[in-house]
Design a protein around this motif. Structure first.
Motif, PDB file in Angstrom:
ATOM      1  N   CYS A   1      -6.652   0.893  -3.309  1.00 38.51           N
ATOM      2  CA  CYS A   1      -5.892   0.883  -2.059  1.00 38.51           C
ATOM      3  C   CYS A   1      -6.784   1.052  -0.837  1.00 38.51           C
TER       4      CYS A   1
ATOM      5  N   LEU B   1       0.810  -1.211   0.000  1.00 39.17           N
ATOM      6  CA  LEU B   1       0.000   0.000   0.000  1.00 39.17           C
ATOM      7  C   LEU B   1       0.848   1.267   0.000  1.00 39.17           C
TER       8      LEU B   1
ATOM      9  N   GLY C   1       2.039   1.741  -3.308  1.00 36.10           N
ATOM     10  CA  GLY C   1       0.939   1.857  -4.269  1.00 36.10           C
ATOM     11  C   GLY C   1       1.073   0.911  -5.443  1.00 36.10           C
TER      12      GLY C   1
END
Length: 219
Positions: free
Chosen positions: A157, A130, A133
């Motif tokens: 996300c 996360l 990304g």
């Protein structure tokens, strides 16, 4: 309760929310043999249901001691299937979480370590990072075979839990209006399907009771 009775129960989302995986390590979702499994390592058990939407065929079983304490749980699409338990930089592969049948162990490739979420769809393992990304896809967690990163769009996300559903990538998030929703993506960008999760299934998640029955109720 019969399926027709279960699916007709009316409910509205409570003011709570599900506890995300990052705050509940060892809670995970995966699919094998037509059933959906939700693992609660903290409780030492897992739930199996035939369908997240209808909550049919729910049963709860104990985790074998060797299968407890994992950070992530996922399965592959092989026949017979393999269930992966990731703990730190190592993983354990078993056929059954209740019996530890067929257990083997391995080490994650450095590129496959430290993921926020792990799942499989098709023949690929997918690892969500996360902070970066990106989603890293590999054929083998120990070798990083055919590994490559794909940027994630912001809406990809937002998931609290991620899992593979046949050829779909899925994540669960809580919508303010519609409650806990499961989003199925046919590729990295496009939502293909969305559906609600049955309250009886939702109650098994950390924070699920607060979401279905009100924030004053804890799970």
């Amino acid at each position: 309760m019969a399926q027709s009775e279960r699916s007709s129960v009316a409910w509205t989302p409570g003011s709570g929310s599900l506890v995300p995986h990052k705050d509940a390590p060892g809670t995970d979702v995966f699919l094998i043999n037509g059933g959906v499994f939700i693992v609660r390592s903290d409780l030492g058990c897992y739930l199996r249901t035939e369908d997240l939407k209808t909550g049919t065929g729910i049963e709860i079983r104990r985790l074998h001691p060797a299968c407890r304490g994992g950070d992530h749980y996922l399965s592959d699409m092989k026949d017979p299937h393999n269930i992966y338990i990731i703990k730190g930089d190592s993983y354990r592969v078993v056929k059954d979480l209740s019996t530890d049948d067929g257990a083997t162990v391995g080490e994650l490739h450095p590129n496959c370590r430290g993921g926020d979420h792990y799942m499989t769809y098709g023949s690929n393992f997918s690892i969500i990072f996360l902070e970066r990304g990106v989603m890293r896809c590999v054929l083998d967690l120990s070798t990083d075979e055919q590994g490559h990163d794909t940027p994630l769009k912001p809406d990809r996300c937002k998931g609290l839990y991620y899992f593979g559903f046949s050829l779909f990538q899925c994540h669960i998030e809580v919508d303010e209006k519609w409650g806990a929703q499961c989003y199925l993506f046919i590729d990295i960008a496009s939502v293909k399907f969305v559906f609600s999760i049955h309250p009886d299934v939702l109650n098994f998640f950390p924070g699920g009771l607060a979401l279905t029955q009100g924030a004053s109720t804890s799970s």
